[in-house]
Design an enzyme around this catalytic site. Sequence first.
Site, short mmCIF file in Angstrom:
data_model
loop_
_atom_site.label_atom_id
_atom_site.label_comp_id
_atom_site.label_asym_id
_atom_site.label_seq_id
_atom_site.Cartn_x
_atom_site.Cartn_y
_atom_site.Cartn_z
CD GLU A 127 -2.70 1.44 0.05
OE1 GLU A 127 -3.06 0.52 -0.71
OE2 GLU A 127 -2.93 2.65 -0.18
CG HIS A 163 5.69 0.15 -3.25
ND1 HIS A 163 5.70 -1.04 -2.57
CD2 HIS A 163 6.96 0.59 -3.27
CE1 HIS A 163 6.94 -1.34 -2.21
NE2 HIS A 163 7.73 -0.36 -2.62
CD GLN A 216 18.99 0.11 -3.70
OE1 GLN A 216 18.83 0.67 -4.79
NE2 GLN A 216 18.12 0.27 -2.71
CD GLN A 245 8.19 12.93 3.97
OE1 GLN A 245 9.12 13.21 4.70
NE2 GLN A 245 7.27 13.80 3.64
CE LYS A 246 9.62 1.65 5.07
NZ LYS A 246 10.97 1.04 5.21
CB SER A 263 9.19 -5.17 0.31
OG SER A 263 8.57 -4.21 -0.50
O1 PAF Z 1 13.52 2.88 -2.07
C1 PAF Z 1 13.70 1.95 -2.86
O2 PAF Z 1 12.89 1.03 -3.05
C2 PAF Z 1 15.00 1.90 -3.64
O3 PAF Z 1 16.08 2.36 -2.88
C3 PAF Z 1 14.93 2.66 -4.98
C4 PAF Z 1 14.66 4.15 -4.78
C5 PAF Z 1 13.83 2.06 -5.84
C6 PAF Z 1 16.26 2.53 -5.73
O4 PAF Z 1 16.59 1.21 -6.01
#
Ligand code: PAF
Length: 315
Positions: free
Chosen positions: A35, A37, A61, A174-175, A212
């Site tokens: 929700e 997203h 990342q 903002q999380k 998630s």
């Molecule tokens: O916040 C996320 O899900 C990720 O860090 C993002 C912004 C999609 C980049 O991979």
Amino acid sequence: MEVIASPLEMQQTALGLRQAGKRIGLVPTMGFLHEGHLSLVRLARAQSDIVILSIFVNPTQFGPNEDFKEYPHDFERDRALCAAAGVDIIFNPSLEAMYPAIAPSVAQRAMDGGQGTMADKMAGRPAGYAVYLEPGDLAHGLCGAARPGHFRGVLTVVAKLFNLTMPTVAVFGQKDAQQLRLIEQMVRDLNFPIAIVRAPIVRESDGLAKSSRNTYLSPAERRESLCLMQALKTARNLYRKGERAAPRIIEAMQALIESVASAHVDYVAIVDADTLEPVPRLEAPALVALAVYIGKTRLIDNLTLPDDGASNLPE
Ligand code: PAF
């Protein structure tokens, strides 16, 4: 709704849309949508003609011992949610398409615990992917300290997604407060012609911030994960009673979290909401941010004080 996997096709499509005068709203995600997203999609929808949602679990990342391999995914579920939410285009590129020649080694490194493969060592980084963005001071504390290289990977992939989808606006939750500040700085410093929209935190009915990664929690851990938002409520209560000394608020938050069996504090910090530098006292808007391991799952949450409502923290 269209699904595009090829970066080149995505860029050509975006270029065509922009040339036709369309405003594009981008919602970058790593999939396994919830929700939170979908609230980003609604904000994008309100400010654009075409909404593109990207799904890409970005290996650069993730640290060597992080959850790149385990990260949940279910494309068919995501596709159905996007269709119902009114997304126009899902951009769903492959690892190989996003990071050409280094794709096997990056993926392998994330999966083999940082050992690297023989092919990796022999490859010596030839003509493949090589350029990353340097995040600067905003990445030094908080999650940047706990996850070295994380924001270098985030900014690099977000810049790539911006170039491929050509958005007029891009929406971020903002999380991930530090990520959001870094993206705002990147857009300013590198002159991306993109408006960044901040989306308030979306929570479960009991107050846990949607993520998630919540799917990793056992039922007992799920109950104990409420300590993150309870710690933020402790901070807000102390602030309402007039407490302004950051160390006293941090101490009370830490005590609450450490009293929970499965919880282990990664960091609890109070920083200037703009510079993300630690502050001794809460005089200007301050970000109260925390990262806590619940068992093996690392969760984050935050609150701005004075409370601007973006945290949606329950009473
Ligand atoms: O916040 C996320 O899900 C990720 O860090 C993002 C912004 C999609 C980049 O991979």
